[in-house]
Design an enzyme around this catalytic site. Sequence first.
Site, PDB file in Angstrom:
ATOM      1  N   CYS B 419     -79.705  54.816  -1.432  1.00  0.00           N
ATOM      2  CA  CYS B 419     -79.856  54.043  -0.354  1.00  0.00           C
ATOM      3  C   CYS B 419     -78.736  53.881   0.442  1.00  0.00           C
ATOM      4  O   CYS B 419     -79.198  54.028   1.714  1.00  0.00           O
ATOM      5  CB  CYS B 419     -80.391  52.649  -0.933  1.00  0.00           C
ATOM      6  SG  CYS B 419     -79.104  51.836  -1.962  1.00  0.00           S
ATOM      7  N   HIS B 463     -79.518  47.091  -2.864  1.00  0.00           N
ATOM      8  CA  HIS B 463     -80.300  48.142  -1.966  1.00  0.00           C
ATOM      9  C   HIS B 463     -79.550  47.953  -0.603  1.00  0.00           C
ATOM     10  O   HIS B 463     -79.105  46.873  -0.352  1.00  0.00           O
ATOM     11  CB  HIS B 463     -81.796  47.776  -1.948  1.00  0.00           C
ATOM     12  CG  HIS B 463     -82.362  48.939  -1.406  1.00  0.00           C
ATOM     13  ND1 HIS B 463     -82.447  50.071  -1.994  1.00  0.00           N
ATOM     14  CD2 HIS B 463     -83.301  48.921  -0.274  1.00  0.00           C
ATOM     15  CE1 HIS B 463     -83.465  51.039  -1.122  1.00  0.00           C
ATOM     16  NE2 HIS B 463     -84.033  50.076  -0.232  1.00  0.00           N
ATOM     17  N   ASP B 478     -86.804  51.185   5.859  1.00  0.00           N
ATOM     18  CA  ASP B 478     -85.826  51.297   4.576  1.00  0.00           C
ATOM     19  C   ASP B 478     -86.201  52.997   4.495  1.00  0.00           C
ATOM     20  O   ASP B 478     -87.136  53.640   4.047  1.00  0.00           O
ATOM     21  CB  ASP B 478     -86.793  50.767   3.408  1.00  0.00           C
ATOM     22  CG  ASP B 478     -86.187  51.004   2.261  1.00  0.00           C
ATOM     23  OD1 ASP B 478     -84.994  51.857   2.224  1.00  0.00           O
ATOM     24  OD2 ASP B 478     -86.711  50.407   1.289  1.00  0.00           O
TER      25      ASP B 478
END
Lengths: 333, 669
Positions: B419, B463, B478
């Site tokens: 991420c 994250h 995202d």
Amino acid sequence: MARRFSLADRLARRMRRWAIARHESGQKIELTQRVIYIFPTWAGFAYLGVNLLILLLAINYQNNLAYAVCFMLGAVFLISILHTYATLSGVVVETGRCEPVFVGEDIGFSYQLKAADRQVNQITLAIHDADLRSVAIAAGGSAILTLYRPALQRGWDEAGALYIETRYPLGLIRAWSWASLQNKCLVYPKPVQAKRPPPLSPAAAEGSRPVGSRQSGTDAFQGLDDYQVGDSLSRIAWKKLASGQGLKVRSYTTEQGQEYWLDANVWPGSREVKISEMTWQALQYHAQDQTYGLRLGGADLAPAKGRGHLDAVLKQLALSPGAASQSEDGGPL
Amino acid sequence: MSLFAHQRSESKSALPALSARRWLLFSTVLCMLPQALNMPVWMSVVSGVLLVYVGLRLNRGLAEPPRLLKVLAVLVILATAALSVLDRSMLLGLVILLVMANTLKLLEFRTLRDAWVIALVNCFIIAAAYLFSTSMLAGAYGVVSIIVLLASLVALHSEVQSGAINEVAAAQSLRWQPVKTAGLLLLQALPLAALMFLVFPRIGPLWSLELGSTAGRTGLSDSMAPGEISNLLRSDEMAFRVSFSGEPVAEPERYWRAMTFDSFDGQRWRIDAAQSQSQLSGISSSGDYQVIAEPATSSWLIALTPVRTGTQGLKLFADGTVRAPEPLQQRFTYNLASEVDTKESLSKEAYRRYLQVPAGNPRARALIDQWLAQGLTKSQIVKAILQQYQQRFSYTLSPARLQGDRVDEFFFSTREGFCEHFASATGLMLRMAGIPTRVVGGYLGGEWNPYSQYLLIRQYDAHAWVEAWMDGRWQRIDPTAAVAPERVRDGVENLLQQSPGYLANQPLNILNLERQFALLAELRLRYQSLNYNWHRWVLGYDSQQEDLLQDWLGNLNYLKSVLLILLPVTVVLLFIGWWLLRARPLYRDQISLDTERLSDRVSRQDPNLARSSDETLQQYSQRLCQALPELSEVLSGWSDAAGKAQYDVSSNANMKHYKRSLRKLRRRL
């Protein structure tokens, strides 16, 4: 010597006087809420102090478990007040019989404690100048506690106010009571052996008998007998006992018809000396199983012998006036 | 002359009873054990040896150590203890010193006053131990410690009852008497303590304190360079637990924002102009959701964005993140309410800040310029980047190391990462395209506990994603979802089971075992649920207090709160007082008491069956046999056993037999 009292001391004494004066004296007292006082002990205050520290800890670290400990201990403190009170409540205290003693020995003031319908896990009794004693009593049971203190003066000795206390269960709280129970004990004079032989009583002289003599001729030593319960202690042959020959008593031949008088009027020395020496002599006569009488300024006892007579004689000697003043003027009694 | 003065001092100097000293020793050992883990090893060993010696001396009557030796031991141990705690926090040092001092005090303990000193220090240690551990186990352990401590006080202040009929039995019962009394006291104290716990106002710290060092704790850091969150991914430590007042937030929406990074230097994203915008005002009702945060290095709190109101004292930032007033040294509970619909605005200054781009990464710039030249709109550029990810990139927790122009290298050469890599690259490229962008650090997802209805967020749920200012509002992008949608959907746990880096720190991890045993998984969830309630209602009660009291009692005024405390306290104390002082029938022994109870029980059915005062136990039993023939066997068995037990009270076997027969009888009744 002047002694200074701390404020706490003075308060405690005032409190005690007040407490004792509050209820009438008697032979028996039941501890009820009227006469039970309750207050934290020093340890209890220290406990609260530590609890306060824990609270600060809890506040500062915002720790709920430390809060919980603090509140738990605090609540236990509150609850223990009830437990301490319940321990003392309902207990009945009665005075017991007191055996006479001689000056210099320890008087045992005895008290009977009766528990109510619950167990008394710890109860402490104390009187002035005596060691305190503690006991536990089963529910509905009773216990006798004897408090000893040295006998200092002949005559009646009052036990004085009785202090009853418990700190059960945790020692944080003290519940106590003062009882002015009537518990008195007779103190015989201290027996002192006279340096000179006792004088002849004028009365005896009138009767033209050799009186008041303690020469060995009159109470001839006969031999040793086995000890039997009731024999006078002063007749025990201690040396024989020490040498391992068992408990023996000396026996004496008694010359029948011989009477002795303990006469204060002819006894030399100061008043207290006289009384002490007469006491010793009375014990001596008793040990020799002699017949003896007492002349003590009006309180006269006809010659007789035996345990009852001895007690009567000793009581007269103990209670003869002047005991309180302790004057040494040596005047006739 | 002060009356009884000498007597009291005498009672203080008397050596307490052996049983009391044993209890005190036991209590000290209990208080010490948890601290033994915190102390330097040599100190634990020394105090262990000392305590064993004290125990041996009590039980075997060993001689007392010479005075000089004791003094020497005290000096040496206290001096070295003081030195060795200097590098620890104040409080831990204090606790260790207290423990050591208490151990030494036991060595030379003689009087009741000594006993009190030890007991009071133990009280303090029990409370202080909770600053180091607040688990349920620690809680239960503390209760045991308190009971034993009180038992030692009871033993110190009881007399041994003499003249009991059955000396052996009396001694037996006496052995446990202190604990029974202590337990009873604690039980009776419980309602009062609970009440005080509920209503005692929780105020803030009186002065600020440091508790231990925060080193070694995991958590998000204040800056982000690709590669760092992976340390978190190796940890299954709890980070947050969230409960919702209404429906839990839908699974795809569980993006927990902790912080946003606005400045990028080519390597690292940082928080630059983060200035507290406002302090949250207190909320009158509980928020939409409540979060219990575990201790962490930073003071950032997680929130579903954006935040409207929350627990008083929290700092609210312009980017919609929230921060605790101080670093989270302890578990911290707060409530938040999310904003439903607001106009967002971006100042010119902030607009510029969110567009800052460091020099370098020419290939990324060229690609963006090419897209811009092709006339792609903002949302098309976003789409294009995500498409790249989807087609050419792979998700891994152990990517190749990046050097030089990191975004270029990641985007055009290595094409693997997690991420952080994706968020970092996306953030930079969107800025290059003229879209104000910030990178968000936080957590994604969480494990739902169905028993206690809360979401557990672990460190490995950490994250990073991107927020872009488009169409007049911040939109969440995202990029990881593009490359590994299962990361978003199923959580990192399922995605990375085979990945070597994942949870590598815990080789025997329970999560690994659980894949094989479903029962284990359920047990774990149950335990967590219990633990959660412990945290929420006991450890984190502060934040519940206001709402709870309000729910129960409405608005509190002064009079009400005083009544609230005094009334129940009075009731409880009156009840206990009545219980203690109530008139109880007296029985000489247990058997007559049992018989009386039996009589009460049968006479409830038939008043004629009550035992009359002139009946012996045997006669009574025979009469019952006639009235209740179906019970005759157990009845006669009971009366025989009772007869035997009555005639030989010293025999334990008889008494046991009697108790058995009584139980048999009671079951049949």
